[in-house]
Design a protein around this motif. Structure first.
Motif, PDB file in Angstrom:
ATOM      1  N   GLN A   1       0.828  -1.205   0.000  1.00 45.84           N
ATOM      2  CA  GLN A   1       0.000   0.000   0.000  1.00 45.84           C
ATOM      3  C   GLN A   1       0.864   1.257   0.000  1.00 45.84           C
ATOM      4  OE1 GLN A   1      -2.983   0.203  -0.767  1.00 45.84           O
ATOM      5  NE2 GLN A   1      -3.700  -1.902  -0.481  1.00 45.84           N
TER       6      GLN A   1
ATOM      7  N   VAL B   1       1.372   1.857  -3.616  1.00 46.73           N
ATOM      8  CA  VAL B   1       0.106   2.331  -4.190  1.00 46.73           C
ATOM      9  C   VAL B   1      -0.093   3.808  -3.859  1.00 46.73           C
ATOM     10  CG1 VAL B   1      -2.405   2.078  -4.140  1.00 46.73           C
ATOM     11  CG2 VAL B   1      -0.944   0.041  -4.171  1.00 46.73           C
ATOM     12  N   ALA B   2       0.276   4.208  -2.640  1.00 49.42           N
ATOM     13  CA  ALA B   2       0.152   5.620  -2.255  1.00 49.42           C
ATOM     14  C   ALA B   2       1.110   6.492  -3.075  1.00 49.42           C
ATOM     15  CB  ALA B   2       0.431   5.772  -0.761  1.00 49.42           C
TER      16      ALA B   2
ATOM     17  N   ALA C   1      -0.430   6.890  -6.385  1.00 48.94           N
ATOM     18  CA  ALA C   1      -1.567   7.810  -6.340  1.00 48.94           C
ATOM     19  C   ALA C   1      -1.111   9.264  -6.430  1.00 48.94           C
ATOM     20  CB  ALA C   1      -2.368   7.589  -5.057  1.00 48.94           C
TER      21      ALA C   1
ATOM     22  N   HIS D   1      -2.618   2.506 -11.466  1.00 54.46           N
ATOM     23  CA  HIS D   1      -3.267   2.931 -10.224  1.00 54.46           C
ATOM     24  C   HIS D   1      -4.724   2.503 -10.207  1.00 54.46           C
ATOM     25  CE1 HIS D   1      -5.405   5.808  -7.541  1.00 54.46           C
ATOM     26  NE2 HIS D   1      -4.381   5.513  -6.751  1.00 54.46           N
TER      27      HIS D   1
ATOM     28  N   THR E   1      -6.176  -0.274  -7.258  1.00 52.55           N
ATOM     29  CA  THR E   1      -7.117   0.277  -6.271  1.00 52.55           C
ATOM     30  C   THR E   1      -8.520  -0.293  -6.430  1.00 52.55           C
ATOM     31  OG1 THR E   1      -7.459   2.204  -7.731  1.00 52.55           O
ATOM     32  CG2 THR E   1      -5.862   2.435  -5.919  1.00 52.55           C
ATOM     33  N   GLN E   2      -8.709  -1.247  -7.329  1.00 54.58           N
ATOM     34  CA  GLN E   2     -10.005  -1.927  -7.405  1.00 54.58           C
ATOM     35  C   GLN E   2     -10.252  -2.693  -6.100  1.00 54.58           C
ATOM     36  OE1 GLN E   2     -12.397  -1.809 -10.068  1.00 54.58           O
ATOM     37  NE2 GLN E   2     -11.045  -0.044 -10.433  1.00 54.58           N
TER      38      GLN E   2
ATOM     39  N   LYS F   1      -7.498  -4.794  -3.990  1.00 54.52           N
ATOM     40  CA  LYS F   1      -6.998  -4.150  -2.772  1.00 54.52           C
ATOM     41  C   LYS F   1      -7.068  -5.111  -1.582  1.00 54.52           C
ATOM     42  CE  LYS F   1      -7.617  -0.158   0.275  1.00 54.52           C
ATOM     43  NZ  LYS F   1      -7.651  -1.003   1.507  1.00 54.52           N
TER      44      LYS F   1
END
Length: 344
Positions: A240, A243-244, A247, A259, A263-264, A268
């Motif tokens: 994560q 992922v951040a 983002a 992304h 983030t689906q 996730k």
């Protein structure tokens, strides 16, 4: 002898007989991407699109093995969606026949992948995409028409690649075959309904079609195969934290697509469990950039039957490959993020 006959004789002697290998010219390496259009295959395709626009690879074709994690009636649509949204709508795509292979992918995972990709790519309402040629024909045609040796990046079951290598002249004209697959000194990654009857020494891509996997190792030009097994991908979990970062850094279509995929909600939840990795992306990034993965020579074979069907084993009389035994996770993330954003 008349002069014109001397000239003609010299020309005849100067022209080599039989088909000739491609002429190597400067420029990006031509690449065929063969996958099963899983979530990380789609992410890898977005990465390859950006590397193509950066001039580091020449993405010539995308083929799909329709016996993997992608739903067969949706794989080409998703591939076409990624290419179009990344700005490369002209790259040809084609699929292999559904149902080929040995062990079918778990249906619960196929359904999850379809939900993830339809949501991320917003193409669930679009009709299936049809190709006028098969995956094997597209691979053969692309290799034959290239003036440079083509590299195949394969990140799904090796069904299409094995069938293509069986075509006359294809293996000898390839520059290399980069494969995400196998587990050499670590456990496998079978999951869910795939586990009963097997000892989980297998990696999914090899397990789904071990016969084709062994055929590729046997048919490939010696020294042309590089393998990225689970031993190396263990260094690149999807976190994560990454992922951040993604983002906050979405300057190019590739980054925005990846992304949207990670983030689906269904994906996730799996990322939060700590069981998802950048399997295919590591193979792609290490193909383009040196120093990401550590490769060593190995001789391997693939078990085809029994509780270890699909296992990759290191044996003295195995087929010669360069196998990644580890990877630099931090370097991978930096390069992956930069390339997804179109940064040189």
């Amino acid at each position: 002898m008349p002069v014109f006959r001397l000239i003609a004789a010299a020309l005849v002697l100067a022209v080599p007989a039989g088909p000739q290998p491609p002429v190597e010219r400067p420029g990006p390496v031509p690449v065929i991407y063969d996958s099963d259009m899983d979530f990380d295959d789609a992410s890898t395709l977005a990465y390859l699109c950006e590397e193509h626009k950066l001039g580091r690879v020449d993405l010539r074709a995308v083929t799909v093995a329709n016996n993997g994690f992608g739903r067969p009636d949706r794989t080409l649509r998703h591939a076409r969606s990624v290419l179009t949204q990344c700005g490369l709508p002209g790259v040809p795509v084609a699929a292999g026949a559904a149902g080929e292979g040995v062990h079918p992918a778990p249906p619960e995972l196929v359904a999850t992948i379809e939900t993830v990709l339809s949501g991320a790519l917003d193409d669930g309402a679009l009709p299936p995409y049809e190709s006028s040629v098969s995956a094997v024909d597209l691979i053969e045609r692309t290799v034959e028409r290239s003036k440079r040796r083509v590299t195949i990046l394969a990140t799904g079951p090796l069904t299409n690649v094995a069938a293509a290598l069986a075509r006359h002249g294809v293996a000898g004209r390839l520059g290399g075959i980069e494969i995400m697959g196998g587990a050499l000194a670590v456990p496998g990654n079978l999951y869910g309904s795939a586990l009963p009857g097997f000892d989980n020494s297998q990696e999914f891509n090899m397990w789904m079609d071990p016969v084709s996997a062994r055929s590729v190792l046997r048919s490939a030009r010696p020294g042309s195969v590089r393998l990225v097994p689970l031993d190396a991908t263990a260094a690149v979990p999807i976190t994560q934290d990454f992922v951040a970062r993604l983002a906050a850094d979405r300057q190019a279509p590739g980054a925005r697509l990846v992304h949207a995929i990670v983030t689906q909600p269904d994906l996730k939840a799996l990322i939060d469990l700590g069981i998802m990795y950048w399997w295919d992306a590591l193979a792609a990034v290490s193909m383009v950039h040196e120093g990401i993965a550590e490769y060593r020579p190995a001789r391997i074979d693939v078990v085809r039957e029994g509780v270890q069907s699909g296992r990759t084993v290191v044996v003295a009389d195995g087929y010669r490959v360069e196998a990644a035994r580890g990877a630099d996770g931090a370097a991978f993330e930096e390069r992956f993020l930069d390339s997804l954003n179109g940064r040189r």
